[in-house]
Design a protein around this motif. Structure first.
Motif, PDB file in Angstrom:
ATOM      1  N   GLU A 244       0.836  -1.211   0.000  1.00  0.00           N
ATOM      2  CA  GLU A 244       0.000   0.000   0.000  1.00  0.00           C
ATOM      3  C   GLU A 244       0.865   1.253   0.000  1.00  0.00           C
ATOM      4  O   GLU A 244       0.527   2.251  -0.643  1.00  0.00           O
ATOM      5  N   ARG A 245       2.015   1.194   0.687  1.00  0.00           N
ATOM      6  CA  ARG A 245       2.918   2.346   0.672  1.00  0.00           C
ATOM      7  C   ARG A 245       3.516   2.534  -0.719  1.00  0.00           C
ATOM      8  O   ARG A 245       3.636   3.672  -1.198  1.00  0.00           O
ATOM      9  N   ILE A 246       3.927   1.441  -1.355  1.00  0.00           N
ATOM     10  CA  ILE A 246       4.442   1.543  -2.727  1.00  0.00           C
ATOM     11  C   ILE A 246       3.382   2.134  -3.640  1.00  0.00           C
ATOM     12  O   ILE A 246       3.666   3.007  -4.475  1.00  0.00           O
ATOM     13  N   ASP A 247       2.143   1.679  -3.483  1.00  0.00           N
ATOM     14  CA  ASP A 247       1.039   2.172  -4.310  1.00  0.00           C
ATOM     15  C   ASP A 247       0.854   3.672  -4.135  1.00  0.00           C
ATOM     16  O   ASP A 247       0.528   4.391  -5.079  1.00  0.00           O
ATOM     17  N   THR A 248       1.112   4.161  -2.921  1.00  0.00           N
ATOM     18  CA  THR A 248       0.961   5.592  -2.644  1.00  0.00           C
ATOM     19  C   THR A 248       2.103   6.409  -3.234  1.00  0.00           C
ATOM     20  O   THR A 248       1.892   7.515  -3.761  1.00  0.00           O
ATOM     21  N   GLU A 249       3.326   5.870  -3.174  1.00  0.00           N
ATOM     22  CA  GLU A 249       4.497   6.651  -3.572  1.00  0.00           C
ATOM     23  C   GLU A 249       4.789   6.601  -5.071  1.00  0.00           C
ATOM     24  O   GLU A 249       5.442   7.494  -5.595  1.00  0.00           O
ATOM     25  N   VAL A 250       4.350   5.561  -5.761  1.00  0.00           N
ATOM     26  CA  VAL A 250       4.595   5.467  -7.200  1.00  0.00           C
ATOM     27  C   VAL A 250       3.453   6.174  -7.933  1.00  0.00           C
ATOM     28  O   VAL A 250       2.279   5.905  -7.646  1.00  0.00           O
ATOM     29  N   PRO A 251       3.762   7.083  -8.861  1.00  0.00           N
ATOM     30  CA  PRO A 251       2.695   7.781  -9.605  1.00  0.00           C
ATOM     31  C   PRO A 251       1.666   6.818 -10.181  1.00  0.00           C
ATOM     32  O   PRO A 251       2.013   5.741 -10.674  1.00  0.00           O
ATOM     33  N   GLY A 252       0.392   7.220 -10.112  1.00  0.00           N
ATOM     34  CA  GLY A 252      -0.697   6.334 -10.492  1.00  0.00           C
ATOM     35  C   GLY A 252      -0.739   5.959 -11.960  1.00  0.00           C
ATOM     36  O   GLY A 252      -1.424   4.993 -12.321  1.00  0.00           O
ATOM     37  N   ASP A 253      -0.050   6.706 -12.836  1.00  0.00           N
ATOM     38  CA  ASP A 253      -0.104   6.395 -14.264  1.00  0.00           C
ATOM     39  C   ASP A 253       0.987   5.401 -14.690  1.00  0.00           C
ATOM     40  O   ASP A 253       1.142   5.116 -15.880  1.00  0.00           O
ATOM     41  N   LEU A 254       1.728   4.866 -13.733  1.00  0.00           N
ATOM     42  CA  LEU A 254       2.796   3.910 -14.041  1.00  0.00           C
ATOM     43  C   LEU A 254       2.431   2.515 -13.557  1.00  0.00           C
ATOM     44  O   LEU A 254       1.862   2.355 -12.471  1.00  0.00           O
ATOM     45  N   ASP A 255       2.757   1.507 -14.370  1.00  0.00           N
ATOM     46  CA  ASP A 255       2.654   0.131 -13.904  1.00  0.00           C
ATOM     47  C   ASP A 255       3.791  -0.145 -12.927  1.00  0.00           C
ATOM     48  O   ASP A 255       4.854   0.490 -12.979  1.00  0.00           O
ATOM     49  N   VAL A 256       3.592  -1.114 -12.028  1.00  0.00           N
ATOM     50  CA  VAL A 256       4.599  -1.454 -11.024  1.00  0.00           C
ATOM     51  C   VAL A 256       4.971  -2.925 -11.194  1.00  0.00           C
ATOM     52  O   VAL A 256       4.131  -3.811 -11.039  1.00  0.00           O
ATOM     53  N   HIS A 257       6.235  -3.168 -11.530  1.00  0.00           N
ATOM     54  CA  HIS A 257       6.737  -4.535 -11.664  1.00  0.00           C
ATOM     55  C   HIS A 257       7.634  -4.820 -10.459  1.00  0.00           C
ATOM     56  O   HIS A 257       8.671  -4.179 -10.278  1.00  0.00           O
ATOM     57  N   LEU A 258       7.229  -5.778  -9.637  1.00  0.00           N
ATOM     58  CA  LEU A 258       7.964  -6.123  -8.426  1.00  0.00           C
ATOM     59  C   LEU A 258       8.757  -7.407  -8.633  1.00  0.00           C
ATOM     60  O   LEU A 258       8.201  -8.439  -9.016  1.00  0.00           O
ATOM     61  N   VAL A 259      10.064  -7.342  -8.383  1.00  0.00           N
ATOM     62  CA  VAL A 259      10.917  -8.535  -8.384  1.00  0.00           C
ATOM     63  C   VAL A 259      11.066  -8.960  -6.921  1.00  0.00           C
ATOM     64  O   VAL A 259      11.525  -8.177  -6.090  1.00  0.00           O
ATOM     65  N   LEU A 260      10.665 -10.184  -6.594  1.00  0.00           N
ATOM     66  CA  LEU A 260      10.701 -10.635  -5.214  1.00  0.00           C
ATOM     67  C   LEU A 260      10.904 -12.141  -5.146  1.00  0.00           C
ATOM     68  O   LEU A 260      10.804 -12.835  -6.165  1.00  0.00           O
ATOM     69  N   ASP A 261      11.192 -12.630  -3.938  1.00  0.00           N
ATOM     70  CA  ASP A 261      11.480 -14.056  -3.781  1.00  0.00           C
ATOM     71  C   ASP A 261      10.193 -14.839  -3.512  1.00  0.00           C
ATOM     72  O   ASP A 261       9.093 -14.298  -3.586  1.00  0.00           O
ATOM     73  N   ASN A 262      10.369 -16.120  -3.176  1.00  0.00           N
ATOM     74  CA  ASN A 262       9.226 -17.024  -3.045  1.00  0.00           C
ATOM     75  C   ASN A 262       8.753 -17.187  -1.608  1.00  0.00           C
ATOM     76  O   ASN A 262       8.146 -18.203  -1.272  1.00  0.00           O
ATOM     77  N   TYR A 263       8.995 -16.194  -0.753  1.00  0.00           N
ATOM     78  CA  TYR A 263       8.574 -16.284   0.641  1.00  0.00           C
ATOM     79  C   TYR A 263       7.053 -16.415   0.726  1.00  0.00           C
ATOM     80  O   TYR A 263       6.316 -15.810  -0.063  1.00  0.00           O
ATOM     81  N   ALA A 264       6.591 -17.216   1.691  1.00  0.00           N
ATOM     82  CA  ALA A 264       5.167 -17.540   1.772  1.00  0.00           C
ATOM     83  C   ALA A 264       4.289 -16.309   1.944  1.00  0.00           C
ATOM     84  O   ALA A 264       3.153 -16.269   1.451  1.00  0.00           O
ATOM     85  N   THR A 265       4.776 -15.273   2.638  1.00  0.00           N
ATOM     86  CA  THR A 265       3.955 -14.073   2.866  1.00  0.00           C
ATOM     87  C   THR A 265       3.641 -13.314   1.584  1.00  0.00           C
ATOM     88  O   THR A 265       2.747 -12.472   1.571  1.00  0.00           O
TER      89      THR A 265
END
Length: 368
Positions: A244-265
């Motif tokens: 939700e914080r990322i969603d707030t800080e990244v301009p709304g007209d941009l797509d967000v591609h997240l690179v992350l690991d396979n943690y269960a959370t």
């Protein structure tokens, strides 16, 4: 009429062929000697100098030189010429014996050789052993940890993540995301003694723990800026707050591609529902056991080295205050990490490494 110098006829005896093939296969052979053996073996198959040069990616003159040297002096012609100066007291056979013993045997009273124990076992000086090891890049005292990924989608995930780094989509931000959990607020039992001329900073080996915190962080591959969030717990609930914080800080007209690991959370039903409500978010999972592919890990290492490892904190609140201040300082002059390796280069390097390790392990097993 044939032009150029005649090519010396090159034929091998059974013993010569066996020796050359042994030099090529043995991982302890010097690279120069290994290349010369390959050249002679290729020439013995009837190939021209130009064909051998193209095959081994060397100069045609190099092929001609070692073909001629072998025809004139056989196996001895492939060895380096004596150099000016004092005569060598350690023969090539002795050097090879040291290398083979280093790689294929262990001392009875230790897990690895030292220069002293090897010198005693070989009847040589410690200085000679040290020079041989340095020449051939042998370091028995060192060890490194590793883990090869067993992810069945390893190749696909590598291509996906590396493709994002090298060719990010338009009107989108690529964020490398992860959690640094269980960061401890530690304080030494005794005061830290400052550095003085000739004396490094000193601290007591024992410490007291004042609690832990977890840092959620995302680094922008384009700008190097970091979005960070600290939480006392490390659950899907905290990860959702971070999204939700990322969603707030990244301009709304941009797509967000997240690179992350396979943690269960990262994959709970609640997170999946949140992602469905926010279609501009796209997740790209790294292969299992492949944290090196996530650039934010490099940033975590820098944070640990520069702020956490030698820090002293009387409370979790003081630790979190220091981390937040460090992130603010970083974002004032961010330095993006530049990814340069293509997926094909990474996969080829891994394949070469696995092949080398397999051959060396097989030869060691055979020697036993």
């Amino acid at each position: 009429m044939a032009l150029g110098r005649p090519i010396p006829v090159l034929q091998l005896s059974r013993e010569e062929r066996d020796t050359l093939e042994r030099w090529v296969r043995r991982p302890t052979s010097a690279q120069a000697l290994c290349l010369r053996a390959r050249i002679v073996l290729a020439c013995a198959s009837g190939s021209t100098n130009q064909a051998v040069a193209d095959q081994l990616r060397v100069n045609q003159a190099t092929v001609g030189k070692w073909r001629r040297r072998f025809v004139e002096r056989r196996l001895d012609g492939l060895l380096d010429e004596p150099r000016p100066g004092a005569q060598r007291t350690i023969t090539d056979d002795k050097v090879e014996a040291v290398i083979v013993k280093t790689l294929e045997e262990k001392p009875e009273d230790a897990t690895h050789w030292s220069t002293r124990s090897m010198a005693e076992a070989m009847g040589m000086s410690q200085t000679s052993i040290s020079k041989i090891w340095r020449t051939f890049g042998l370091q028995p005292h060192r060890t490194e940890s590793f883990k090869l990924s067993s992810d069945p989608q390893f190749i696909e995930k590598v291509r996906d993540v590396v493709g994002l780094y090298l060719d990010p989509p338009e009107r989108a931000v690529v964020l490398c995301t992860d959690e640094k959990s269980q960061i401890q607020a530690l304080n030494r039992f005794q005061p830290i003694l400052p550095m003085m001329p000739g004396t490094p900073e000193r601290r007591s080996h024992d410490y007291v723990r004042h609690g832990t915190t977890s840092l959620f962080a995302a680094i922008d591959m384009a700008t190097g800026k970091v979005i960070g969030s600290l939480h006392r717990r490390h659950r899907a609930r905290e990860f959702k707050k971070f999204l939700e914080r990322i969603d707030t800080e990244v301009p709304g007209d941009l797509d967000v591609h997240l690179v992350l690991d396979n943690y269960a959370t990262h994959k709970t039903p609640d997170i999946m529902r949140w992602l469905l409500r926010h279609p501009r978010f796209h997740l790209h999972f790294t292969p299992t056991s492949s944290s090196w592919l996530n650039v934010v890990e490099r940033w975590f290492a820098e944070l640990t080295t520069k702020k956490i490892k030698r820090g002293a904190h009387l409370s979790v609140r003081a630790l979190e205050r220091d981390i937040r201040a460090w992130i603010v300082t970083w974002n004032e002059d961010p330095k993006p990490y530049v990814w340069v390796k293509t997926a094909d280069q990474i996969l080829a390097a891994l394949a070469r490494y696995c092949e080398r390790v397999s051959v060396a392990a097989a030869e060691q097993a055979q020697a036993r």
